[in-house]
Write a protein that holds these residues in place. Sequence first.
Motif, PDB file in Angstrom:
ATOM      1  N   LEU A 134      36.930  65.286 -28.444  1.00  0.00           N
ATOM      2  CA  LEU A 134      35.904  64.445 -29.055  1.00  0.00           C
ATOM      3  C   LEU A 134      36.482  63.201 -29.718  1.00  0.00           C
ATOM      4  O   LEU A 134      35.877  62.122 -29.680  1.00  0.00           O
ATOM      5  N   LEU A 135      37.655  63.346 -30.332  1.00  0.00           N
ATOM      6  CA  LEU A 135      38.225  62.239 -31.103  1.00  0.00           C
ATOM      7  C   LEU A 135      39.106  61.317 -30.275  1.00  0.00           C
ATOM      8  O   LEU A 135      39.236  60.126 -30.595  1.00  0.00           O
ATOM      9  N   VAL A 136      39.744  61.855 -29.218  1.00  0.00           N
ATOM     10  CA  VAL A 136      40.724  61.057 -28.473  1.00  0.00           C
ATOM     11  C   VAL A 136      40.439  61.030 -26.973  1.00  0.00           C
ATOM     12  O   VAL A 136      40.286  59.963 -26.377  1.00  0.00           O
ATOM     13  N   LEU A 137      40.380  62.196 -26.341  1.00  0.00           N
ATOM     14  CA  LEU A 137      40.357  62.247 -24.880  1.00  0.00           C
ATOM     15  C   LEU A 137      39.100  61.622 -24.284  1.00  0.00           C
ATOM     16  O   LEU A 137      39.174  60.931 -23.263  1.00  0.00           O
ATOM     17  N   SER A 138      37.943  61.858 -24.905  1.00  0.00           N
ATOM     18  CA  SER A 138      36.707  61.272 -24.373  1.00  0.00           C
ATOM     19  C   SER A 138      36.586  59.783 -24.688  1.00  0.00           C
ATOM     20  O   SER A 138      36.371  58.973 -23.780  1.00  0.00           O
ATOM     21  N   PRO A 139      36.706  59.369 -25.970  1.00  0.00           N
ATOM     22  CA  PRO A 139      36.518  57.936 -26.252  1.00  0.00           C
ATOM     23  C   PRO A 139      37.630  57.037 -25.719  1.00  0.00           C
ATOM     24  O   PRO A 139      37.375  55.897 -25.360  1.00  0.00           O
ATOM     25  N   VAL A 140      38.857  57.532 -25.659  1.00  0.00           N
ATOM     26  CA  VAL A 140      39.988  56.687 -25.258  1.00  0.00           C
ATOM     27  C   VAL A 140      40.244  56.774 -23.755  1.00  0.00           C
ATOM     28  O   VAL A 140      40.461  55.753 -23.089  1.00  0.00           O
ATOM     29  N   PHE A 141      40.226  57.988 -23.203  1.00  0.00           N
ATOM     30  CA  PHE A 141      40.613  58.186 -21.798  1.00  0.00           C
ATOM     31  C   PHE A 141      39.434  58.473 -20.878  1.00  0.00           C
ATOM     32  O   PHE A 141      39.624  58.622 -19.670  1.00  0.00           O
ATOM     33  N   GLY A 142      38.237  58.583 -21.428  1.00  0.00           N
ATOM     34  CA  GLY A 142      37.055  58.768 -20.601  1.00  0.00           C
ATOM     35  C   GLY A 142      36.910  60.137 -19.981  1.00  0.00           C
ATOM     36  O   GLY A 142      36.148  60.304 -19.027  1.00  0.00           O
ATOM     37  N   LEU A 143      37.611  61.122 -20.493  1.00  0.00           N
ATOM     38  CA  LEU A 143      37.500  62.491 -19.959  1.00  0.00           C
ATOM     39  C   LEU A 143      36.315  63.197 -20.597  1.00  0.00           C
ATOM     40  O   LEU A 143      35.959  62.924 -21.748  1.00  0.00           O
ATOM     41  N   PRO A 144      35.668  64.123 -19.886  1.00  0.00           N
ATOM     42  CA  PRO A 144      34.529  64.837 -20.456  1.00  0.00           C
ATOM     43  C   PRO A 144      34.962  65.752 -21.595  1.00  0.00           C
ATOM     44  O   PRO A 144      36.107  66.207 -21.637  1.00  0.00           O
ATOM     45  N   PRO A 145      34.068  66.053 -22.530  1.00  0.00           N
ATOM     46  CA  PRO A 145      34.427  66.904 -23.680  1.00  0.00           C
ATOM     47  C   PRO A 145      34.940  68.283 -23.294  1.00  0.00           C
ATOM     48  O   PRO A 145      35.701  68.891 -24.045  1.00  0.00           O
ATOM     49  N   MET A 146      34.520  68.792 -22.120  1.00  0.00           N
ATOM     50  CA  MET A 146      34.974  70.132 -21.739  1.00  0.00           C
ATOM     51  C   MET A 146      36.470  70.173 -21.448  1.00  0.00           C
ATOM     52  O   MET A 146      37.037  71.249 -21.265  1.00  0.00           O
ATOM     53  N   THR A 147      37.126  69.016 -21.424  1.00  0.00           N
ATOM     54  CA  THR A 147      38.589  68.978 -21.313  1.00  0.00           C
ATOM     55  C   THR A 147      39.232  69.765 -22.448  1.00  0.00           C
ATOM     56  O   THR A 147      40.307  70.360 -22.274  1.00  0.00           O
ATOM     57  N   GLY A 148      38.580  69.780 -23.613  1.00  0.00           N
ATOM     58  CA  GLY A 148      39.140  70.490 -24.759  1.00  0.00           C
ATOM     59  C   GLY A 148      39.275  71.978 -24.557  1.00  0.00           C
ATOM     60  O   GLY A 148      40.071  72.637 -25.238  1.00  0.00           O
ATOM     61  N   ALA A 149      38.517  72.553 -23.615  1.00  0.00           N
ATOM     62  CA  ALA A 149      38.610  73.989 -23.361  1.00  0.00           C
ATOM     63  C   ALA A 149      39.832  74.357 -22.541  1.00  0.00           C
ATOM     64  O   ALA A 149      40.157  75.548 -22.418  1.00  0.00           O
ATOM     65  N   ASP A 173      31.559  68.902 -11.419  1.00  0.00           N
ATOM     66  CA  ASP A 173      32.086  67.558 -11.135  1.00  0.00           C
ATOM     67  C   ASP A 173      33.293  67.215 -11.990  1.00  0.00           C
ATOM     68  O   ASP A 173      33.450  66.087 -12.463  1.00  0.00           O
ATOM     69  N   PHE A 174      34.149  68.198 -12.180  1.00  0.00           N
ATOM     70  CA  PHE A 174      35.371  67.999 -12.961  1.00  0.00           C
ATOM     71  C   PHE A 174      36.520  68.686 -12.235  1.00  0.00           C
ATOM     72  O   PHE A 174      37.288  69.451 -12.815  1.00  0.00           O
ATOM     73  N   ALA A 175      36.651  68.399 -10.929  1.00  0.00           N
ATOM     74  CA  ALA A 175      37.610  69.096 -10.084  1.00  0.00           C
ATOM     75  C   ALA A 175      39.048  68.890 -10.544  1.00  0.00           C
ATOM     76  O   ALA A 175      39.901  69.774 -10.370  1.00  0.00           O
ATOM     77  N   GLU A 176      39.348  67.737 -11.149  1.00  0.00           N
ATOM     78  CA  GLU A 176      40.721  67.474 -11.584  1.00  0.00           C
ATOM     79  C   GLU A 176      41.162  68.400 -12.706  1.00  0.00           C
ATOM     80  O   GLU A 176      42.357  68.545 -12.972  1.00  0.00           O
ATOM     81  N   ALA A 177      40.216  69.073 -13.352  1.00  0.00           N
ATOM     82  CA  ALA A 177      40.576  70.013 -14.420  1.00  0.00           C
ATOM     83  C   ALA A 177      41.400  71.179 -13.877  1.00  0.00           C
ATOM     84  O   ALA A 177      42.207  71.762 -14.602  1.00  0.00           O
TER      85      ALA A 177
END
Length: 472
Positions: A134-149, A173-177
């Motif tokens: 929420l604080l870095v990956l989504s606003p800075v790198f454009g990754l979806p919030p579920m990246t945190g999981a 739609d997050f195949a790169e995860a």
Amino acid sequence: MSPEQIGFTLLYLGVFLLIGKWIRVNIKWTQKLFLPSSIIGGFLALLLGPQVLGNILENVVDSGSFLTNGLIPEHVIDVWTTLPGLMINVVFASLFLGTTIPGVRKIWRLAGAQLSFGWTMGWGQYVLGILLALLVLSPVFGLPPMTGALIEIAFEGGHGTAAGMGETFKDLDFAEAYDMAIGLATVGLLSGVIAGIILINWGVRRKKTEVIKDVKGFSDLRKRGIMEFQNREPAANMTVRTESIEPLSLHFALIGLAILVGYLILQGLIWLESVTWGAATDSEFMTYIPLFPLAMIGGIIIQIVFSKIDQNHIMDRPMITRIQGFALDILIVTAISTISLDVIGDHIIPFLLLAALGICWNVFGVLVLAPRIIPSYWFERAMGDFGQSMGVTATGLLLMRVVDPENDSPAFESFGYKQLVFEPLLGGGLVTSLSVPLIFEFGPIPFLIISAVMCLLGLLLGLLYFGRKKKA
């Protein structure tokens, strides 16, 4: 693709497993890291496949040459890509088959503190990961919030869970995860062994250990991954006569039945959703759930039924474990060898941030939380959860064996009982499998709140109840 080509892919698997074992037996640094042969073989296949050797040779050979795919044919990679998602069902269906499931009171008495510590560590990975997203990956790198999981999926769940979530990632739609999770699981496993040995050396020098007073090295055979002659025992027990059915076939069938029960449960949930809340809200949440956690539930159901009707005790836990280990070896080789280096390269900063945060949280848990939560033999018992929290239960067992070689502490027993409650939920259980779909469906904030409450619950229970108990 012909049946002969599919069979050929299995021959390739055997070759890389054998080469991995040869490297483990003969290369010293792989012995110091206690690297499994499947990890070594998987990395070797990755290097010799299309992404490394193939990319190098395509600048040298003709475009039509088979060498543009490295030394591994394209059809082999195609089959290997699907195997991790299949093998994880075998691994999880086997978790409780052939085991004795004790009562809740016994689990609480023997493993309550261990469960509290592991619970805090597992949910804490979600809290920190989602906050980072929420604080870095989504606003800075454009990754979806579920990246945190991904920290909990990869670190607590390991390669198997990361691979099993592949189809779910694609559906959302997050195949790169998938590639990020497999990479994180590999980082977690390697750093778990390295950091674990460093922590054990620190614990011995600072007199934090109660069993060993100096670091005893394993035998040369143990380091090479070979069972000492005096410790060799049968790999499994012959519970049925081969003229009726081969014991391996019987236990394979039982695992298959457990997976089938899990599949029927999943289809039932999908149908129930379609005629109830799904029809009213136009949601398809149940279709995102992977099969493997429900295969585990199927295994529990089969075990409960067999415990009542199997008067001759034909289900043999060691035999189940051998099949489970075989499936896990296949899973790891194929998952690592088919990982996308391009995806990790495209997200290298988020990848490193997730890995660093996960490692720091687990080390913090051992050094700060464990001595305040676990009332006796805290260091020996914390090593099991540390190893598991870094990616694989086997790492936790390895570290406990280093710090308690003769099983003089309650570490192994409490860790085993803790797994009976922990595994169905975290570390690849229902919570792990539902985390990404829940974040996708309802947003990260509700899941962050739930995770924070659960983490705080485990922490307060550990500090205020178990932490105040005197040493037993």
